[in-house]
Write an enzyme that holds these catalytic residues in place. Structure first.
Site, mmCIF file in Angstrom:
data_model
loop_
_atom_site.group_PDB
_atom_site.id
_atom_site.type_symbol
_atom_site.label_atom_id
_atom_site.label_comp_id
_atom_site.label_asym_id
_atom_site.label_seq_id
_atom_site.Cartn_x
_atom_site.Cartn_y
_atom_site.Cartn_z
ATOM 1 N N SER A 129 37.157 41.595 36.380
ATOM 2 C CA SER A 129 37.734 42.111 37.625
ATOM 3 C C SER A 129 38.960 41.324 38.066
ATOM 4 C CB SER A 129 36.686 42.075 38.749
ATOM 5 O OG SER A 129 35.626 42.953 38.465
ATOM 6 N N GLU A 244 25.055 45.145 30.071
ATOM 7 C CA GLU A 244 24.997 44.417 31.335
ATOM 8 C C GLU A 244 24.267 45.206 32.408
ATOM 9 O OE1 GLU A 244 28.065 42.181 34.436
ATOM 10 O OE2 GLU A 244 28.789 43.804 33.154
ATOM 11 N N SER A 367 30.931 49.768 40.741
ATOM 12 C CA SER A 367 30.389 50.291 41.988
ATOM 13 C C SER A 367 29.574 51.553 41.752
ATOM 14 C CB SER A 367 31.527 50.596 42.972
ATOM 15 O OG SER A 367 32.277 51.712 42.524
#
Length: 383
Positions: A129, A244, A367
């Protein structure tokens, strides 16, 4: 499909719980607190699991594993998360860094990195990120520019967990500009000890070590640090995210705390509003749903057929469960007396910790909005 665990998996679960009871303090709420003893507890526990070949059970023996089934590794994953992850940050290396290196790494990279992970000796962080590239990860701006026989990396990463303590970073950078932004990305395996890397912690309610900014100023790396093929890093990222997003068994902690609630409240349980007890029962049903979705993805991973859609569906269910169960548990814990002890006090502290961590669950690792978009697109494309 029947996902009933085998007798061996049941025995393993009992063994893991015994180890947690014996080696992890009752008040342990994770490795990354302001008390250095909590991190040392996790590091020591990791070494213990590794010595007993329980840390990377499903890894092949040549890479430090036991060659066990994916289901036995799932039991480890569930029991660790249910008990506040006494492996600390090692789950990252175990769940996805190691498997990704097995699939895409060179023989030298595997020799260098897999044994320390299997021994529980190394912590990894993820350099994905950026300030303007979070859920839209492919928009990242960190660049790796050709420099003689190597590369120079410049840029910034953000929300990087464990960067203050990690020895290695799994770094994604742009190496060329393609027609699509997913093209021209490359993975680098970078030592965090390099002086060209600066880490700045970001304060948050989850405590120290969790979130950081990481700056790369003319970081020099070589071809040996490239994972996979130059410019084809996005295909590796898709593998990483699938591992993940399923790798953390959030449902296991939710279920454990929900089952703790009646015993923690004792006689007060029957006086709770019927509506609240109804929501408590509904959360247990949602735990079962999330568990079955996770098991479906595990079964697909074992055959190499897992898709981002499968991982997205599970991720949506389990992160919503994390937050919804935290709200129900917080309301239940509010009925405890101000002064409590024993099981009731342990329950209160664990619920507070669960609520705190749940707030970020629908944002981290992609998200929930992006997961819904991904799921919708794939469902429409399949029609």
């Amino acid at each position: 499909m029947d996902f009933e665990m085998t007798a061996a998996a049941t025995t393993l679960r009992g063994e893991l719980r015994d180890l947690v009871r014996e080696h992890v303090p009752d008040d342990f709420l994770g490795a990354f607190t302001s008390d250095p003893a909590d991190l040392e507890t996790a590091q020591a526990f990791c070494r213990l699991l590794a010595e007993r070949e329980l840390l990377c059970m499903s890894w092949p023996p040549e890479f430090g594993g036991r060659g066990s089934s994916a289901w036995e590794q799932t039991v480890v994953r569930e029991e660790m998360w249910a008990h506040h992850e006494p492996r600390g940050a090692q789950y990252m290396g175990v769940n996805w860094v190691g498997p990704t290196l097995m699939r895409h790494g060179t023989a030298e990279q595997q020799r260098t990195h897999l044994p320390p992970i299997a021994r529980g000796e190394v912590i990894w962080c993820q350099g994905f990120s950026e300030p303007e590239a979070g859920s839209d990860l492919a928009s990242l701006r960190t660049t790796a520019t050709r420099d003689g026989d190597g590369w120079r990396i410049n840029g910034q990463k953000i929300w990087t967990s464990y960067a203050t303590m990690a020895q290695w970073c799994f770094l994604l950078a742009r190496t060329t500009r393609g027609e699509k932004k997913q093209q021209g990305l490359t993975i680098f395996l970078v030592p965090m000890s390099d002086p060209a890397i600066t880490v700045r912690p970001i304060g948050c309610m989850m405590g120290p070590h969790h979130l950081n900014e990481v700056f790369f100023d003319d970081l020099r790396v070589t071809e040996a640090d490239v994972l996979g093929t130059v410019d084809d890093g996005w295909s590796i990222v898709q593998n990483v995210l699938a591992f993940e997003r399923v790798g953390i068994a959030r449902y296991a902690r939710c279920e454990r705390l929900l089952h703790m609630a009646p015993g923690a409240l004792g006689d007060r349980w029957d006086s709770l509003p019927a509506e609240l007890r109804g929501r408590w029962a509904r959360m247990l049903t949602h735990c079962r749903r999330a568990r079955l979705l996770a098991y479906r993805v595990v079964s697909l991973q074992a055959t190499g057929r897992v898709t981002p859609t499968d991982a997205a569906a599970y991720r949506i269910a389990v992160t919503k469960l994390d937050q919804d169960s935290a709200e129900v548990l917080t309301e239940i814990a509010a009925d405890l007396p101000v002064t409590t002890a024993g099981v009731a006090e342990v329950f209160r502290r664990e619920v507070e910790d669960h609520w705190k961590y749940s707030q970020a669950s629908t944002v981290s690792s992609g998200s929930i909005e992006m997961q819904r978009i991904l799921l919708s697109r794939n469902l429409l494309a399949a029609r």
